[in-house]
Design a protein around this motif. Structure first.
Motif: not given
Length: 126
Positions: A112-115, A29, A85, A109
């Protein structure tokens, strides 16, 4: 000769200034690859870098050096898809047998993507 990667003594102070690093490992990711080159600078306990290459059009990071030489950083970049990002990272240095640094990173991150993921970057010498 020992081929082990060693922890850096807390009594040792690392100077990150003018060191260059490339990714050698990253979770799926992440945007950074082996084509991404980081150029670090340092002034006191403040560290910053620019990076580009591979899927990264251009990026910057800002970090603070901790007492044990680890880096607490925030980063942002524009990737080749045109996405902006951002993220945060904890980076722990290790010493390679040839004297170069290897940074073990745990990142997340912050958009929006908190991965989250893990990566390893190694110092390159020209």
């Amino acid at each position: 000769m020992c081929n082990a990667i060693t922890a850096i003594s807390p009594m040792t102070t690392i100077n990150y200034n003018n060191r260059k690093f490339r990714s050698v490992e990253n979770t799926s990711n992440g945007d950074v690859s082996g084509e991404t080159l980081f150029h670090y600078r340092q002034k006191g306990d403040a560290v910053w870098a620019t990076y580009e290459g591979g899927n990264i059009h251009f990026g910057t990071l800002t970090a603070k050096v901790g007492a044990d030489n680890h880096l607490e950083m925030r980063y942002s970049h524009v990737n080749t898809d045109g996405e902006l990002k951002t993220g945060k990272c904890h980076s722990s240095p290790k010493l390679l047998p040839d004297g170069r640094l290897r940074l073990h990173e745990k990142w997340q991150w912050t958009g929006e993507d908190q991965s989250s993921g893990e990566s390893i970057i190694e110092e390159v010498r020209e």
